[in-house]
Enzyme design. Structure first.
Site, PDB file in Angstrom:
ATOM      1  N   HIS A  64       0.737  -1.075   0.128  1.00 51.04           N
ATOM      2  CA  HIS A  64      -0.028   0.116  -0.014  1.00 51.04           C
ATOM      3  C   HIS A  64       0.948   1.255   0.025  1.00 51.04           C
ATOM      4  CE1 HIS A  64      -3.463   2.340   2.292  1.00 51.04           C
ATOM      5  NE2 HIS A  64      -3.338   2.869   1.127  1.00 51.04           N
ATOM      6  N   GLU A  67       2.264   1.727  -3.402  1.00 49.31           N
ATOM      7  CA  GLU A  67       1.215   2.476  -4.195  1.00 49.31           C
ATOM      8  C   GLU A  67       1.080   3.838  -4.156  1.00 49.31           C
ATOM      9  OE1 GLU A  67      -2.942   1.486  -3.204  1.00 49.31           O
ATOM     10  OE2 GLU A  67      -2.639   3.653  -3.942  1.00 49.31           O
ATOM     11  N   HIS A  68       1.257   4.409  -2.648  1.00 50.75           N
ATOM     12  CA  HIS A  68       1.129   5.909  -2.760  1.00 50.75           C
ATOM     13  C   HIS A  68       2.387   6.428  -3.228  1.00 50.75           C
ATOM     14  CE1 HIS A  68      -2.297   6.845   0.464  1.00 50.75           C
ATOM     15  NE2 HIS A  68      -2.514   5.618  -0.011  1.00 50.75           N
ATOM     16  N   GLU A 142       4.387   9.413   3.349  1.00 57.42           N
ATOM     17  CA  GLU A 142       3.399   8.390   2.832  1.00 57.42           C
ATOM     18  C   GLU A 142       3.137   7.336   3.841  1.00 57.42           C
ATOM     19  OE1 GLU A 142       0.959   9.212   0.550  1.00 57.42           O
ATOM     20  OE2 GLU A 142       1.993  11.164   0.090  1.00 57.42           O
ATOM     21  N   GLU A 164      -4.724   6.657   7.127  1.00 61.60           N
ATOM     22  CA  GLU A 164      -5.890   5.795   6.511  1.00 61.60           C
ATOM     23  C   GLU A 164      -6.193   4.738   7.050  1.00 61.60           C
ATOM     24  OE1 GLU A 164      -5.045   6.824   1.816  1.00 61.60           O
ATOM     25  OE2 GLU A 164      -5.143   4.796   2.219  1.00 61.60           O
TER      26      GLU A 164
HETATM   27 ZN    ZN Z   1      -4.214   4.393   0.542  1.00 63.97          ZN
END
Ligand code: ZN
Length: 253
Positions: A64, A67-68, A142, A164
């Site tokens: 994840h 990905e960011h 991130e 998140e």
């Molecule tokens: Zn995310």
């Protein structure tokens, strides 16, 4: 040029899919073994994505966080947030990136041919040449970092993915679903949290984060998809010339 004439790809399968009224090819990129599916048809809303198998072995959220971070600047597009700029300024009809328990995908769509080409290039450069290798601060922003506003405050942890996932981990449905998955599939990628467990995310090191990208973000581990009304042979030739041809095949477990 026709798809059949491209020297860098091998056609594995070619047939018409009546149900969705489209021509369809399954191709293999000869030099890297990248898998490609192409659907040329008269749909003006053109779609491209590249995806990678990214099975996590722990709940640090590394897939994840990668990905960011790949969308936070790349070699050709060295700005802080190309993703946000594209959201604001492009003619896209779809633009996102998603981390699943075992894969990560980067889809874009646009009805404008020129815009579509731009989106493809920003995304391909992002996944293959992200600035994460030169700038640890992208990972810190991130992923996770320590925070201290005032000398006497308690040291806290923050980060985009960290926050998140704190949200996701406070949702009752999410908690139940995660417990079910962890119980049914222990010792597999489905038994850990690909998004990242806030208690485990701070165990992720910058080194392990970079290793994950190097291992999985390779053409030999990729799936590429093209759909709609555009010059597919030209697009495939461009993908080969600008990106895939620079790599040799590797085996990714
Ligand atoms: Zn995310």
């Amino acid at each position: 040029m026709k798809i059949e004439e491209l020297k860098s790809y091998e056609i594995k399968e070619h047939r018409f899919l009546k149900d969705i009224n489209t021509d369809a090819y399954v191709l293999s990129h000869k030099k890297t073994n990248a898998r490609v599916v192409v659907m040329p048809n008269d749909e003006e809303n053109k779609v491209f994505y590249i995806g990678f198998r990214t099975p996590p072995k722990d709940s640090t959220g590394v897939a994840h966080i990668v990905e960011h971070t790949v969308l936070c600047g790349s070699e050709k597009y060295p700005i802080k947030d190309p993703f946000v700029e594209l959201c604001k300024g492009s003619l896209n009809t779809f633009l996102n990136a998603m981390t699943y328990p075992d894969k990560t995908v980067y889809p874009v769509a646009s009805c404008n041919d020129f815009d579509f080409k731009n989106l493809m290039d920003v995304y391909l450069d992002a996944v293959f040449h992200p600035n994460i290798y030169h700038e640890e601060k992208i990972f810190r922003q991130e992923g996770w970092h320590y925070e201290l506003e005032n000398r006497d405050d308690d040291l806290t942890i923050n980060g985009v993915v960290y926050s998140e996932m704190k949200g996701a981990f406070s949702d009752p449905d999410d908690i139940v679903e995660r417990q079910i998955m962890n119980s049914i599939f222990p010792d597999t990628p489905y038994g850990v949290e690909s998004g990242g467990d806030p208690d485990v995310i701070p165990e992720l090191t910058y080194r392990d984060f970079l290793d994950f990208h190097s291992k999985y973000y390779h053409p030999s581990n990729s799936y590429i998809f093209l759909y709609g009304n555009c010059d597919m042979a030209e697009r495939l030739d461009y993908i080969d010339r600008e990106y895939l041809s620079k790599y040799d095949e590797i085996k990714v477990d």
